[in-house]
Write an enzyme that holds these catalytic residues in place. Sequence first.
Site, mmCIF file in Angstrom:
data_model
loop_
_atom_site.group_PDB
_atom_site.id
_atom_site.type_symbol
_atom_site.label_atom_id
_atom_site.label_comp_id
_atom_site.label_asym_id
_atom_site.label_seq_id
_atom_site.Cartn_x
_atom_site.Cartn_y
_atom_site.Cartn_z
ATOM 1 N N CYS A 73 0.871 -1.181 0.000
ATOM 2 C CA CYS A 73 0.000 0.000 0.000
ATOM 3 C C CYS A 73 0.902 1.223 0.000
ATOM 4 O O CYS A 73 1.732 1.384 0.901
ATOM 5 C CB CYS A 73 -0.863 -0.032 1.256
ATOM 6 S SG CYS A 73 -1.861 1.442 1.493
ATOM 7 N N CYS A 183 -1.004 3.695 -6.443
ATOM 8 C CA CYS A 183 -1.875 3.115 -5.407
ATOM 9 C C CYS A 183 -2.166 1.700 -5.873
ATOM 10 O O CYS A 183 -2.497 1.496 -7.052
ATOM 11 C CB CYS A 183 -3.162 3.922 -5.296
ATOM 12 S SG CYS A 183 -4.491 3.096 -4.380
#
Length: 261
Positions: A73, A183
């Site tokens: 992440c 992302c």
Amino acid sequence: MDPRPVGIFDSGAGGLSVLRAFRQLAPNERVIYFADTAYFPYGPRPAAEIRKRAFAIVHRLLEADVKLIIVACNTASAAAITDLREAFPVPFVGMVPGLKPAAGASASGKVAILATDGTFDGALYNRVVEEFGRGTRITNIPGHGLAELVERGQSGTPLARAAVREALASSVQAGVDTVVLGCTHYHFLQSDIAAEFPGLAIVDTSEAVARRAVSVLKEAGLDAPPGQEGVLDLIVTGDRDAFHGVMEQLGFPHRKAATNA
Ligand code: DGL
């Protein structure tokens, strides 16, 4: 050789992109995938709150005796990777938006970075821009609502196509020829982006991160014994059935055996 599992975590389904690449490269590693869906999305949350979640997740993964942790992440890496490395005696592999390969690949010298607000706000991203951004015109595009689409299982739909069109159209019109998926959730919007913008180069770092994890394991002598079965376990903090549904939609075979955190 070390039979213990590798921990991989994300706010939700985004890190499955890294999980898939990692399992292809290291099929006999055991993996615990931690989806923090009760706190999804991380993007708009203050860094201190994400750091707190990252610490709680790492504690939980270490209880399960993981030997290495992949922070799959960008937002959590931006908020916490430095502190995690200082606080815990386990190797971490984190993520930063792939500006370096994008700057190398762009013919126009105009690159768009698609990431969350949390990632753009972090010191890590600023460092990447300083190090690799010279000579490149960089447009930061906060992907508001995009991770949510993926988490709802809506990648590959007209809704997703419209959302990526809206996010990227003006930059592409202005000459951007390369977009960085900053992302992990956006990995699953690649075909929507490619369909909307056929000439646009897409930089996705999930495989590079998985490769890095494999080499860290090898260098430290922590890789799994050759005959080991690469069992996958899930920990989901939110709605388990919903997460299983998203996994299925994203093409992941799974056992319905997720535990709650
Ligand atoms: N998957 C996360 C990342 O790579 C962000 C998604 C979220 O906002 O939770 O940044």
